[in-house]
Design a protein around this motif. Structure first.
Motif, PDB file in Angstrom:
ATOM      1  N   CYS A 111      27.560   3.555 -50.116  1.00  0.00           N
ATOM      2  CA  CYS A 111      28.294   2.696 -50.991  1.00  0.00           C
ATOM      3  C   CYS A 111      28.909   2.851 -52.264  1.00  0.00           C
ATOM      4  CB  CYS A 111      27.003   1.638 -51.152  1.00  0.00           C
ATOM      5  SG  CYS A 111      26.243   1.068 -49.962  1.00  0.00           S
ATOM      6  N   THR A 112      29.969   2.271 -52.620  1.00  0.00           N
ATOM      7  CA  THR A 112      30.506   2.538 -54.021  1.00  0.00           C
ATOM      8  C   THR A 112      29.830   1.026 -54.590  1.00  0.00           C
ATOM      9  OG1 THR A 112      32.560   1.464 -53.479  1.00  0.00           O
ATOM     10  CG2 THR A 112      32.212   3.989 -53.460  1.00  0.00           C
ATOM     11  N   THR A 113      29.529   1.260 -56.137  1.00  0.00           N
ATOM     12  CA  THR A 113      29.100   0.339 -56.909  1.00  0.00           C
ATOM     13  C   THR A 113      30.213  -0.238 -57.914  1.00  0.00           C
ATOM     14  OG1 THR A 113      28.101   1.478 -58.694  1.00  0.00           O
ATOM     15  CG2 THR A 113      26.775   1.152 -56.859  1.00  0.00           C
ATOM     16  N   LYS A 114      29.931  -1.339 -58.148  1.00  0.00           N
ATOM     17  CA  LYS A 114      31.064  -2.181 -59.273  1.00  0.00           C
ATOM     18  C   LYS A 114      30.879  -1.239 -60.492  1.00  0.00           C
ATOM     19  CE  LYS A 114      31.714  -6.154 -60.144  1.00  0.00           C
ATOM     20  NZ  LYS A 114      31.456  -7.643 -60.634  1.00  0.00           N
ATOM     21  N   ASP A 115      29.862  -0.566 -61.027  1.00  0.00           N
ATOM     22  CA  ASP A 115      29.912   0.347 -62.092  1.00  0.00           C
ATOM     23  C   ASP A 115      30.168   1.677 -61.755  1.00  0.00           C
ATOM     24  OD1 ASP A 115      27.716   0.741 -61.035  1.00  0.00           O
ATOM     25  OD2 ASP A 115      26.286   0.469 -62.442  1.00  0.00           O
ATOM     26  N   LYS A 116      30.937   2.012 -60.607  1.00  0.00           N
ATOM     27  CA  LYS A 116      31.619   3.341 -60.190  1.00  0.00           C
ATOM     28  C   LYS A 116      30.462   4.553 -60.308  1.00  0.00           C
ATOM     29  CE  LYS A 116      34.403   3.157 -63.514  1.00  0.00           C
ATOM     30  NZ  LYS A 116      35.918   3.383 -64.382  1.00  0.00           N
ATOM     31  N   ARG A 117      29.543   3.979 -59.239  1.00  0.00           N
ATOM     32  CA  ARG A 117      28.508   4.913 -58.930  1.00  0.00           C
ATOM     33  C   ARG A 117      28.475   5.076 -57.319  1.00  0.00           C
ATOM     34  NH1 ARG A 117      22.849   3.072 -60.719  1.00  0.00           N
ATOM     35  NH2 ARG A 117      23.720   0.892 -60.994  1.00  0.00           N
ATOM     36  N   LEU A 118      27.720   6.307 -56.572  1.00  0.00           N
ATOM     37  CA  LEU A 118      28.020   6.458 -55.377  1.00  0.00           C
ATOM     38  C   LEU A 118      26.404   6.612 -54.917  1.00  0.00           C
ATOM     39  CD1 LEU A 118      30.120   7.008 -53.109  1.00  0.00           C
ATOM     40  CD2 LEU A 118      29.871   9.439 -53.680  1.00  0.00           C
ATOM     41  N   VAL A 119      26.178   5.726 -53.530  1.00  0.00           N
ATOM     42  CA  VAL A 119      24.786   5.970 -52.893  1.00  0.00           C
ATOM     43  C   VAL A 119      24.739   6.024 -51.727  1.00  0.00           C
ATOM     44  CG1 VAL A 119      24.539   3.587 -53.246  1.00  0.00           C
ATOM     45  CG2 VAL A 119      22.326   5.274 -53.015  1.00  0.00           C
ATOM     46  N   VAL A 120      24.220   6.782 -50.894  1.00  0.00           N
ATOM     47  CA  VAL A 120      24.093   6.952 -49.671  1.00  0.00           C
ATOM     48  C   VAL A 120      22.547   6.138 -49.184  1.00  0.00           C
ATOM     49  CG1 VAL A 120      23.865   8.357 -47.392  1.00  0.00           C
ATOM     50  CG2 VAL A 120      25.172   9.151 -49.121  1.00  0.00           C
ATOM     51  N   TRP A 121      22.505   5.091 -48.346  1.00  0.00           N
ATOM     52  CA  TRP A 121      21.333   4.400 -48.223  1.00  0.00           C
ATOM     53  C   TRP A 121      21.233   4.179 -46.651  1.00  0.00           C
ATOM     54  CZ3 TRP A 121      22.522  -1.760 -48.846  1.00  0.00           C
ATOM     55  CH2 TRP A 121      21.343  -2.292 -48.528  1.00  0.00           C
ATOM     56  N   ASN A 122      19.884   4.204 -46.169  1.00  0.00           N
ATOM     57  CA  ASN A 122      19.668   3.865 -44.964  1.00  0.00           C
ATOM     58  C   ASN A 122      18.723   2.357 -44.986  1.00  0.00           C
ATOM     59  OD1 ASN A 122      18.086   3.305 -42.509  1.00  0.00           O
ATOM     60  ND2 ASN A 122      17.775   5.452 -42.117  1.00  0.00           N
ATOM     61  N   PRO A 123      19.419   1.066 -44.952  1.00  0.00           N
ATOM     62  CA  PRO A 123      18.549   0.098 -45.035  1.00  0.00           C
ATOM     63  C   PRO A 123      17.463  -0.158 -44.334  1.00  0.00           C
ATOM     64  CG  PRO A 123      21.141  -0.121 -44.650  1.00  0.00           C
ATOM     65  CD  PRO A 123      20.679   1.200 -44.220  1.00  0.00           C
ATOM     66  N   CYS A 124      17.417   0.499 -42.867  1.00  0.00           N
ATOM     67  CA  CYS A 124      16.322   0.244 -42.261  1.00  0.00           C
ATOM     68  C   CYS A 124      15.118   0.912 -42.578  1.00  0.00           C
ATOM     69  CB  CYS A 124      16.547   1.037 -40.951  1.00  0.00           C
ATOM     70  SG  CYS A 124      15.405   0.766 -39.516  1.00  0.00           S
ATOM     71  N   SER A 125      15.100   2.117 -43.272  1.00  0.00           N
ATOM     72  CA  SER A 125      13.875   2.741 -43.803  1.00  0.00           C
ATOM     73  C   SER A 125      13.969   2.400 -45.355  1.00  0.00           C
ATOM     74  CB  SER A 125      14.068   4.361 -43.725  1.00  0.00           C
ATOM     75  OG  SER A 125      15.037   5.059 -44.352  1.00  0.00           O
TER      76      SER A 125
END
Length: 373
Positions: A111-125
Motif C-alpha cells: 500500500c502507498t499512503t496519501k502522505d507518501k509512505r509505503l507499507v506491506v500488510w497482511n490483512p488476515c494476520s
C-alpha cells in the motif's frame, strides 16, 4: 480427548490443515496460541497443508480497503460494512491510514499512503512492515511486490519505478527484504507507463500494459518484471488487437488475463463509448487464447483506468470503472450494475493466508525487523 493431552507436533499438524481465518480468531484467545500460530515454521506447514482459500474481492473506497461480495445466482453486490483496519503507527490513537493505492501479491498487500509512505500488510494476520525510502517517495512512483520464485523459500522484494522529469526516464530500484535496503538497478528510456495503468502480479512476477517510446508510431505491449533475475522482459499483445483500452488481471491466481475494448465513434453523456469487448488469457505455451467476447455494450461504457476480474468457467467479467460503478457481464448480457459509494478504485482478488512478511537476516542467522516510519 482434550487438546492439551495431545503431542505438540500433532496439534500443529491438525491446525495446519485449518483455513486461515479461523486460525486468526484462535490466535486472539491466548498468548500461547498467538506465539505458536505466528511462528515461521507453522506458517510454512500451513502453506503446505491448508485447504485452498476461496478468493475474495477487494476494492479501495475513500482510501480504505474494503471487501466486496458478488452473488451471481441472485445477482447482488455487497460491500462489507467495515473496512479492513490498518492502523497508522505515527498516531497514538487508533487512527487509520489513508491509502492511495494498493497492489496484491501472494496474500500480501503493498500500500502507498496519501502522505507518501509505503507499507506491506497482511490483512488476515494484521502483520505490517513499513518500508523507508532510499531518498524519498513520490506521488508519481509505480510500485510492485513480488518474490524470487526460483528460491526454495519465497524471497519478497519491492520494485519501485521513479519517473523522472525527463520524458520516458524511469529509474528502477529494488528493495530486498533480506537486507532491509534499496539498491538502484538501472534506467529505462524506451517505454513508459500511463498514469492510469496499474500492474498485476502472477506467480511472483509483475506485468503492465506499457507503451513503446523508442520510435513513432508508439505502440502498446506487455512489460514484465522477473523478481528472480531482476530484469524486464517484453511480451506481445494478441494479434490482431485493435482495441483502445487494455487492462490486465489474473485468472485463478495463475494465468495472466487481458481485456480489450474497441472504441466506436458513438458519443454519450460521459464521452466516447466502447461497444465491443474481448478477454484473453495466456496459455502455458505463452500464446494467447480468447475465451470471452461481448458485443453491443454501448450502454455500459468502459473507461481508461478501469480494473476487472474474469471468471473463465462461468464466462463472467466484473469491471469497476472510474465512476465507481461496478458492472457484471455474462455472455453478452449485462446482469448487474452497482455504485459502490464514495470514490472507489482498483478491483482485485485477495486470498487470505498466514503468509509472513520477511524479516532481514543478520550475521549468524538472527532476524531483525525494519523500523517503522
Amino acid at each position: 480427548m482434550h487438546w492439551r493431552s495431545l503431542p505438540g507436533d500433532l496439534v500443529e499438524d491438525i491446525l495446519s490443515r485449518v483455513s486461515a481465518i479461523p486460525l486468526v480468531r484462535l490466535r486472539e484467545t491466548s498468548k500461547q496460541w498467538n506465539a505458536k500460530l505466528k511462528s515461521g515454521s507453522f506458517a510454512k506447514m500451513h502453506a503446505a497443508h491448508a485447504p485452498k482459500e476461496e478468493s475474495l474481492m477487494i476494492t479501495l473506497i475513500d482510501h480504505r480497503v474494503c471487501l466486496v461480495k458478488i452473488n451471481l445466482h441472485d445477482p447482488s453486490v455487497k460491500v462489507a460494512p467495515h473496512a479492513l483496519y490498518l492502523k497508522d503507527p505515527l498516531s497514538d490513537s487508533s487512527k487509520e491510514v489513508d491509502i492511495r493505492n494498493v497492489f496484491h501479491c501472494d496474500s500480501l498487500l503493498l500500500c502507498t499512503t496519501k502522505d507518501k509512505r509505503l507499507v506491506v500488510w497482511n490483512p488476515c494476520s494484521g502483520e505490517t512492515k513499513w518500508v523507508k525510502p532510499r531518498d524519498s517517495y513520490k506521488k508519481t512512483d509505480y510500485y510492485a511486490l513480488g518474490y524470487d520464485n526460483k528460491s526454495s523459500s519465497k524471497q519478497y522484494k519491492i520494485l519501485r519505478l521513479d519517473r523522472q522529469d525527463r520524458p520516458n526516464k524511469n529509474v528502477y530500484e529494488i528493495y530486498d527484504f533480506t537486507s532491509n535496503s534499496w539498491r538502484v538497478l538501472g534506467v529505462a528510456t524506451d517505454w513508459f507507463l500511463a498514469k492510469y495503468r496499474g500492474g498485476i502480479s502472477v506467480k511472483g512476477n509483475t506485468y503492465w500494459v506499457a507503451t513503446q517510446a523508442a520510435e513513432k508510431p508508439y505502440h502498446d505491449f506487455i512489460l514484465s518484471f522477473d523478481f528472480s533475475t531482476e530484469m524486464f522482459q517484453n511480451m506481445s499483445l494478441p494479434h490482431p488487437f485493435p482495441y483502445g483500452i487494455s487492462s490486465l488481471s489474473v485468472v485463478r491466481e495463475e494465468q495472466l488475463c487481458l481485456l480489450g475494448a474497441k472504441r466506436h465513434m458513438l458519443y454519450m453523456d460521459d464521452g466516447a463509448s466502447f461497444s465491443d469487448l474481448q478477454v484473453w488469457v495466456i496459455t502455458s505455451t505463452g500464446s494467447w487464447n480468447k475465451f470471452l467476447a461481448l458485443y453491443n455494450t454501448t450502454s455500459y461504457p468502459f473507461s481508461k483506468g478501469m480494473s476487472f476480474l474474469a471468471d473463465e468457467q462461468n464466462q463472467v467479467v466484473v469491471f469497476l470503472n472510474t465512476k465507481s460503478i461496478l458492472h457484471v457481464m455474462r455472455q453478452n448480457k449485462h446482469i448487474l450494475e452497482k455504485h459502490l459509494g464514495g470514490k472507489s478504485s482498483v478491483l482485485l482478488n485477495y486470498v487470505p493466508s498466514l503468509a509472513q512478511i520477511q524479516e532481514a537476516t543478520l550475521p549468524g542467522g538472527r532476524k531483525r525487523k525494519a523500523p517503522s516510519t
